[in-house]
Structures are given as structure tokens and as C-alpha cells.
Design an enzyme around this catalytic site. Structure first.
Site, PDB file in Angstrom:
ATOM      1  N   ASP A  50       0.819  -1.217   0.000  1.00 42.00           N
ATOM      2  CA  ASP A  50       0.000   0.000   0.000  1.00 42.00           C
ATOM      3  C   ASP A  50       0.848   1.262   0.000  1.00 42.00           C
ATOM      4  O   ASP A  50       2.064   1.194   0.205  1.00 42.00           O
ATOM      5  CB  ASP A  50      -0.955  -0.006   1.210  1.00 42.00           C
ATOM      6  N   ASN A  81      -7.331  -2.921  14.439  1.00 42.88           N
ATOM      7  CA  ASN A  81      -8.734  -3.229  14.116  1.00 42.88           C
ATOM      8  C   ASN A  81      -8.839  -4.405  13.145  1.00 42.88           C
ATOM      9  O   ASN A  81      -9.893  -4.661  12.576  1.00 42.88           O
ATOM     10  CB  ASN A  81      -9.441  -1.987  13.548  1.00 42.88           C
ATOM     11  N   HIS A 131      -7.071  -4.710  10.339  1.00 40.89           N
ATOM     12  CA  HIS A 131      -6.807  -4.406   8.925  1.00 40.89           C
ATOM     13  C   HIS A 131      -5.513  -5.057   8.462  1.00 40.89           C
ATOM     14  O   HIS A 131      -4.580  -5.243   9.240  1.00 40.89           O
ATOM     15  CB  HIS A 131      -6.852  -2.898   8.639  1.00 40.89           C
ATOM     16  N   GLU A 187      -9.583  -1.841   5.522  1.00 37.46           N
ATOM     17  CA  GLU A 187     -10.201  -1.506   6.803  1.00 37.46           C
ATOM     18  C   GLU A 187     -11.463  -2.349   7.015  1.00 37.46           C
ATOM     19  O   GLU A 187     -12.024  -2.886   6.054  1.00 37.46           O
ATOM     20  CB  GLU A 187     -10.582  -0.015   6.802  1.00 37.46           C
TER      21      GLU A 187
END
Ligand code: GLP
Length: 241
Positions: free
Chosen positions: A67, A136, A138, A143
Site C-alpha cells: 500500500d 482493528n 486491517h 479496513e
């Protein structure tokens, strides 16, 4: 899934680097997917040592990264391209022409995402993908969501990710709000996946992702369906497994 528990963060890096090194030794022209974040830094340190001592040769290796932030030029020290240069590329004999990276400053993000997918396919797909995991759940910048993304796409970062990443920026306002990221489909197509996790603050999400239900609300949970995943974690990160 294969799980290795290590006593320390450095040992975690050595173990993950050994797996990546095996891949490259067995197939010198391997296509390796790389990750950023604090978790893989010890892995990169070990890969650099293996290269320096002559065990590992990156000259034919091709790399893609998971990313990149939208809007940060490569020269910005918080861009992921800069991170990779600093933590791996400039220390090993990787050929710069074999490094492909999502262009965060592109004028046409959709076209850039398509280009990236095509470039990965043109190399025959990713042999081994290294991953970290966000608090979380990810992976890359996928996400929590109501669906899994099939291919590389542009994402709006969640507040929790912006908060987690603000430690690297002068202020929270400087954290980019968007990123380009491989999709879950891109990651799942990698033939082998190595995920590294460190620290007690990752223990809960590691347990949820690998022993809980498979749901796009916990993107890493999809890895339970991949046929060749190796989780390498230190004692703290694996304490609830
Ligand atoms: C970022 C990256 C992820 C990484 C995550 C966790 O959001 N896009 O690829 O896994 O941070 O980072 P860390 O290893 O610093 O906890």
C-alpha cells in the site's frame, strides 16, 4: 495455518526472514510482496544481515508493496516508498527496476490501481506476501467493512488507523486520509503468506482474527481460508491464542 511463537521481537524477525530467505533461495526470481509498519522492521534487519553475509541474493527478486498513502511524494519520509528504501531496499542488492510500488501522487488513482493489478499478474502473481496486522484487524489498508475488496483500490482510512499512525507524523492533521492498497483478493492470491505480529497490544486482534468468525469487519480473518499462511508472533502477541 502454521504458527511460530518466538521469545522476542528480534527472534520473530529472524524466523520470518528465514521463511522469506528459503523462498528466495529456492526460487531466486521470486515475486515478494512487502509490508510497512513497525512489525516487519526486525524481519528486514535479518534479511539485510543474510544478504550482507552472502546467504541471500536479491538481484533477481521482484517486489510489490501492499500500500501507499495518497498524496505523499516518494521524497516524504512518511511515504511507504521512503520507508522501504530506508529499511530494506538501500541495504540489499535488489535491482531498482524490479521494485514496483503504488504511486500515491498519481492523478488517476483508478488507473494506477488497475496498472498495479496488471503488473502483479504480468510477473506471474506473488509467491510470498509478508503482512502485519492493524489493531482493528486491517491488513494492508483493508479496513473493517461490509465486504472484502477483490482488487487494488483507493480507501478512506478509518479514524482508528489515522490515530494509530499519527505517531509517525508531526500532527494528526498531517496523516493522509486516503491510501491506495492491494485488495483482500490481491493478498489472497499470493501463493504463500507470512504474517508477523508483535506486542501485547496485538494479542486481542490476533486471537479474534485467527480463531473468531470470518468477517469483513475483521479483514485479517479471511486469512483462515488461505491454504498456506504462517503466523510468526512473539510471546506477547500470541498470548491469547
Ligand atoms: C499500517 C499498514 C499495515 C500495517 C499496520 C500495522 O496501517 N498499512 O500494513 O500492518 O499499519 O502497523 P504496525 O506494524 O506498526 O502495528
Amino acid at each position: 495455518m502454521q504458527t511460530y511463537q518466538t521469545l522476542s521481537y528480534d527472534d520473530m524477525g529472524k524466523k520470518a526472514a528465514s521463511i522469506i530467505a528459503s523462498q528466495i533461495i529456492l526460487k531466486p526470481s521470486s515475486v515478494i510482496g512487502l509490508a510497512t509498519g513497525s512489525s516487519p522492521i526486525s524481519t528486514y534487519k535479518s534479511l539485510i544481515s543474510l544478504c550482507a553475509e552472502g546467504t541471500l541474493d536479491f538481484s533477481q527478486v521482484k517486489t510489490f508493496n501492499l500500500d501507499e498513502y495518497v498524496g505523499l511524494p516518494v521524497s516524504n519520509d512518511q511515504s511507504y516508498r521512503y520507508f522501504m528504501e530506508d529499511n530494506l531496499f538501500k541495504h540489499v542488492n535488489v535491482d531498482p527496476s524490479n521494485i514496483d510500488f503504488l504511486q500515491g501522487t498519481t492523478a488517476d488513482p483508478q488507473q494506477e490501481c488497475k496498472r498495479y493489478e496488471a503488473a502483479i499478474a504480468a510477473q506471474g502473481g506473488i509467491d510470498l506476501q509478508l503482512l502485519g496486522i492493524g489493531h482493528n484487524g486491517h491488513i494492508a489498508f483493508n479496513e473493517p467493512s461490509d465486504h472484502f475488496e477483490y482488487a487494488t483500490f483507493m480507501v478512506e482510512l478509518t479514524q482508528s488507523t489515522i490515530e494509530a499512525n499519527k505517531r509517525f507524523f508531526a500532527s494528526i492533521d498531517d496523516v493522509p486520509r486516503k491510501a491506495l492498497t492491494m485488495g483482500i483478493g490481491t493478498i489472497m492470491k499470493a501463493r504463500k503468506i507470512v504474517i508477523v505480529a508483535t506486542g501485547s497490544d496485538k494479542a486481542e486482534i490476533v486471537k479474534t482474527a485467527f480463531t473468531g468468525p470470518i468477517t469483513p469487519q475483521v479483514p485479517a480473518s479471511i486469512l483462515q481460508l488461505h491454504p498456506d499462511v504462517t503466523l510468526v508472533g512473539d510471546t506477547e502477541a500470541l498470548s491469547l491464542m
